[in-house]
Scaffold this motif. Structure first.
Motif, PDB file in Angstrom:
ATOM      1  N   ASP A 183       0.813  -1.211   0.000  1.00  0.00           N
ATOM      2  CA  ASP A 183       0.000   0.000   0.000  1.00  0.00           C
ATOM      3  C   ASP A 183       0.850   1.266   0.000  1.00  0.00           C
ATOM      4  N   SER A 226       4.991   1.716  -5.961  1.00  0.00           N
ATOM      5  CA  SER A 226       4.366   2.726  -6.836  1.00  0.00           C
ATOM      6  C   SER A 226       4.271   2.212  -8.266  1.00  0.00           C
ATOM      7  N   VAL A 227       3.593   1.093  -8.436  1.00  0.00           N
ATOM      8  CA  VAL A 227       3.412   0.479  -9.747  1.00  0.00           C
ATOM      9  C   VAL A 227       1.953   0.636 -10.151  1.00  0.00           C
ATOM     10  N   ASN A 228       1.728   1.038 -11.363  1.00  0.00           N
ATOM     11  CA  ASN A 228       0.371   1.137 -11.892  1.00  0.00           C
ATOM     12  C   ASN A 228       0.161   0.052 -12.925  1.00  0.00           C
ATOM     13  N   ALA A 229      -0.787  -0.819 -12.665  1.00  0.00           N
ATOM     14  CA  ALA A 229      -1.113  -1.891 -13.597  1.00  0.00           C
ATOM     15  C   ALA A 229      -2.542  -1.666 -14.095  1.00  0.00           C
ATOM     16  N   PRO A 230      -2.768  -1.842 -15.379  1.00  0.00           N
ATOM     17  CA  PRO A 230      -4.118  -1.637 -15.897  1.00  0.00           C
ATOM     18  C   PRO A 230      -5.078  -2.732 -15.408  1.00  0.00           C
ATOM     19  N   ASN A 276      -5.364  -2.836  -9.075  1.00  0.00           N
ATOM     20  CA  ASN A 276      -4.856  -1.817  -8.168  1.00  0.00           C
ATOM     21  C   ASN A 276      -4.120  -2.494  -7.019  1.00  0.00           C
ATOM     22  N   HIS A 305      -2.581  -1.149  -4.554  1.00  0.00           N
ATOM     23  CA  HIS A 305      -2.824  -0.511  -3.264  1.00  0.00           C
ATOM     24  C   HIS A 305      -4.076  -1.087  -2.594  1.00  0.00           C
ATOM     25  N   THR A 306      -5.060  -1.439  -3.390  1.00  0.00           N
ATOM     26  CA  THR A 306      -6.267  -2.069  -2.841  1.00  0.00           C
ATOM     27  C   THR A 306      -5.938  -3.444  -2.271  1.00  0.00           C
TER      28      THR A 306
END
Length: 82
Positions: A17, A21-25, A28, A30-31
Motif C-alpha cells: 500500500d 508505486s506500480v500502476n497496472a491496468p 490496483n 494498493h487495494t
C-alpha cells in the motif's frame, strides 16, 4: 491464523500500500495492500480473543506461597471419571 501470520499479512499489505508505486491496468496493487492489512488485523484480533482456548494439551500449575516468600508450585491434574 496465528499471530505470526497476521503480522506478516499486515507487513506485506503495508509494503504494497505505501511503498510500491506500480500502476497496472485493471489491477490496483494498493487495494490489495489494504485488503491484506485488514485481513491481518482481523486475524490478529481473533487470535488475541481466542488465545486462551488454543492451548492444546497442557496441565495447569497452581502456585502458592509458603510464608517465606518462595513460591511453591504444585501440579493439578483434572480427570473426568465416567
Amino acid at each position: 491464523m496465528g499471530v505470526g501470520t497476521s503480522i506478516f499479512l499486515i507487513a506485506i499489505g503495508a509494503i504494497l500500500d505505501f511503498a510500491v508505486s506500480v500502476n497496472a491496468p485493471g489491477f490496483n496493487i494498493h487495494t490489495v495492500g489494504v485488503i491484506l492489512m485488514l485481513a491481518g488485523a482481523l486475524g490478529l484480533l481473533l487470535s488475541m480473543i481466542f488465545w486462551s482456548s488454543w492451548g492444546g494439551f497442557h496441565r495447569r500449575t497452581a502456585g502458592y506461597y509458603d510464608g517465606v516468600g518462595v513460591p511453591r508450585l504444585r501440579r493439578v491434574i483434572e480427570e473426568d471419571v465416567d
